[in-house]
Scaffold this active site. Structure first.
Site, PDB file in Angstrom:
ATOM      1  N   ASP A  28      74.150 -54.078  26.982  1.00 13.36           N
ATOM      2  CA  ASP A  28      73.426 -52.946  27.559  1.00 13.36           C
ATOM      3  C   ASP A  28      72.176 -53.433  28.298  1.00 13.36           C
ATOM      4  O   ASP A  28      71.494 -54.349  27.833  1.00 13.36           O
ATOM      5  CB  ASP A  28      73.015 -52.026  26.391  1.00 13.36           C
ATOM      6  CG  ASP A  28      72.301 -50.776  26.835  1.00 13.36           C
ATOM      7  OD1 ASP A  28      72.941 -49.954  27.511  1.00 13.36           O
ATOM      8  OD2 ASP A  28      71.109 -50.627  26.512  1.00 13.36           O
TER       9      ASP A  28
ATOM     10  N   GLU B  46      82.122 -69.285  20.494  1.00 13.23           N
ATOM     11  CA  GLU B  46      82.351 -69.861  19.158  1.00 13.23           C
ATOM     12  C   GLU B  46      83.656 -69.342  18.569  1.00 13.23           C
ATOM     13  O   GLU B  46      84.195 -69.890  17.620  1.00 13.23           O
ATOM     14  CB  GLU B  46      81.189 -69.486  18.213  1.00 13.23           C
ATOM     15  CG  GLU B  46      79.897 -70.200  18.551  1.00 13.23           C
ATOM     16  CD  GLU B  46      78.686 -69.557  17.851  1.00 13.23           C
ATOM     17  OE1 GLU B  46      78.868 -68.631  17.032  1.00 13.23           O
ATOM     18  OE2 GLU B  46      77.559 -69.990  18.153  1.00 13.23           O
TER      19      GLU B  46
END
Ligand code: GLC
Length: 510
Positions: free
Chosen positions: A201, A247
């Protein structure tokens, strides 16, 4: 080695605006169990993923975007158990789930901000936010809130805090190590629970120029130095987000960026996020020439970075597509987006062709309304709860309970005629158009080659991808289709009695 394109690259993502999607407990506000109960709607539509707007503990000043605890579920929305169940149920149906990370600000009710307020001038807790002494009696700078009024609020001592959005949304200081560490923790927290992607956002606002210098007047140009939008320093943050996303396999990030292609392009560099919204699209008029220019601009920018665009057809911040482009224009544009390379984001209710609702002053909830002193009505008109049935129960099946439930924004008269129940059976309803187009898209267009632009008469946009041609007619006359293909695969509205495509309309042909 698996070199299939990543799932998100060309996905159709349905934006579930939680508080208006479906209510499970009769409080008139949509919630997570409401989504669980209506997952079949998304399966039936044929989308590949859903994006959930914030469901975190919130001060409710900006419909969930003022976050008090980024790693806990607001009781109005449900529980962490509901999130886990939703992830599990969605995954079991082959749907991916995208979350929303609010990294630019917290709520004023966040423990960090409460500590900052209590601490007084110069307290170290204030360094996590943008806090500065006033100039004389006035604010530290002349910055204005994007929701109207000044962007600075006094603490009541000699210091002020910055809020680019509502007064209850203080901006975080991204130079502070606690901020970086905490947001990274939030990102890992939701990825570990099973989210497949995240929207970031206000992604362009995270860096502010030291000293809060004046905002230059007029239009922005490449290379301009804006004091809080899309500053070069912001990319350090997004490179870090990209590392955390990487990751885990198959996760992606989409940046909420507003502006022309050059603004979003750097956010999609190979070591940054996978997508940035092509937001100018929603402000482009229903005109084949204008749409073609905008679409090509975003495609070229994304391709320079080895990416594909994220096409927003609408969202919770802009006027409903059926009002912006008209009831026939909205599905016509949608079919163009679905035919292009990249991901399409479909806003809940736009599959029903819901129009912008004119709400009474007293019903408005968007902080824009009071911050602009009633000059901007704000975004509520695009956020009215969805009609699921034609039942005259006061909420058209939005809630499991009967009359007596007041939806958080009132539905207008006649909303039942636009219900999912009605549109399932009505030929050429917006719902049926989307449902018919998505399987065709997935088989004929999803993995098709890059578009070849075809010469077309005024008011017509046409391109071919592999064996499939997409034509958009926004011209003055219905368009004969024989020149574009012999087999009609999908169309946004019925052809006329001569087999021509009316305007505005889109057809896919082979
Ligand atoms: C984003 C959201 C919008 C919100 C703002 C502040 O633009 O989409 O709804 O008001 O950020 O968080």
């Amino acid at each position: 080695m698996n070199d299939a394109p990543p799932w998100w690259r060309d996905a159709v993502v349905y934006q579930v605006y939680l508080r208006s999607f479906a209510d499970s407990d009769g409080d008139g506000t949509g919630d997570l169990r409401g989504v669980l109960e209506h997952l079949d709607h998304l399966v039936e539509l044929g989308v590949e993923a859903l994006w959930l707007n914030p469901f975190y503990v919130s001060g409710e000043a900006d419909a969930g975007y003022d976050v008090v605890n980024h790693r806990a579920v607001d009781p109005v929305m449900g529980t962490l158990g509901d999130i886990d169940e939703l992830l599990e149920q969605a995954h079991a149906r082959g749907l991916r789930v995208v979350g929303d990370v609010v990294a630019n600000h917290t709520s004023t009710h966040h423990p960090w901000f409460e500590e900052a307020r209590r601490g007084g001038p110069g307290h170290p807790a204030r360094a996590r936010y943008h806090v500065a002494p006033g100039r004389g009696d006035g604010p530290p700078s002349d910055w204005q809130s994007l929701f109207g009024g000044p962007a600075w609020e006094p603490f009541g001592d000699c210091e002020w805090y910055l809020h680019l959005f509502d007064v209850e949304q203080p901006d975080l200081n991204w130079e502070h190590p606690d901020v970086t560490a905490d947001v990274e923790r939030t990102v890992r927290f939701w990825l570990d629970r099973g989210f497949d992607g995240l929207r970031f956002d206000a992604a362009g606002a995270l860096a502010k120029a030291p000293g809060y210098p004046p905002v230059p007047a007029g239009e922005r140009h490449p290379g301009d130095d804006h004091p809080y939008s899309d500053r070069p320093e912001v990319h350090r943050v997004h490179r870090r987000f990209a590392q955390v996303l990487a990751e885990r396999p198959y996760r992606f990030g989409v940046a909420e960026i507003w502006g022309p292609p050059w603004v979003g392009e750097p956010y999609t560099r190979p070591d940054e996020l996978q997508q940035a919204f092509a937001m100018d699209l929603v402000f482009t008029p229903l005109d084949a020439g204008a749409l073609g220019t905008v679409v090509r601009g975003y495609l070229d920018a994304a391709a320079r970075q080895g990416r594909r665009p994220a096409w927003p057809h609408g969202n919770h911040d802009v006027t409903r597509a059926a009002t912006r482009w008209g009831p026939e224009g909205a599905p016509a544009v949608l079919l163009v987006l679905l035919a292009l390379p990249g991901a399409t984001y479909l806003y809940a209710g736009d599959e029903l062709g819901l129009p912008e609702v004119e709400l009474a002053d007293d019903d408005l909830r968007d902080p824009t309304w009071w911050r602009s002193r009633g000059t901007e009505r704000g975004r509520d008109g695009a956020r009215v709860p969805l009609p699921w049935t034609r039942a005259e129960d006061g909420h058209h099946g939005f809630s499991p309970q009967g009359p007596g439930v007041r939806t958080w924004l009132p539905q207008p008269p006649g909303w039942g005629d636009r219900s999912v129940q009605d549109q399932r059976v009505e030929p050429w309803s917006p719902l049926r158009v989307v449902r018919a187009a998505l399987p065709v898209r997935n088989s004929a267009l999803r993995d098709a080659p890059w578009p070849t632009w075809l010469p077309a008469p005024d008011g017509v946009l046409a391109f071919r991808r592999g064996g499939t041609t997409c034509v958009l007619n926004t011209g003055a006359e219905p368009l004969p289709l024989d020149a574009w293909g012999s087999e009609l695969l999908a169309n946004s509205r019925p052809l006329d009695e001569h087999g021509r495509l009316p305007s505005p309309g889109t057809a896919w042909l082979r």
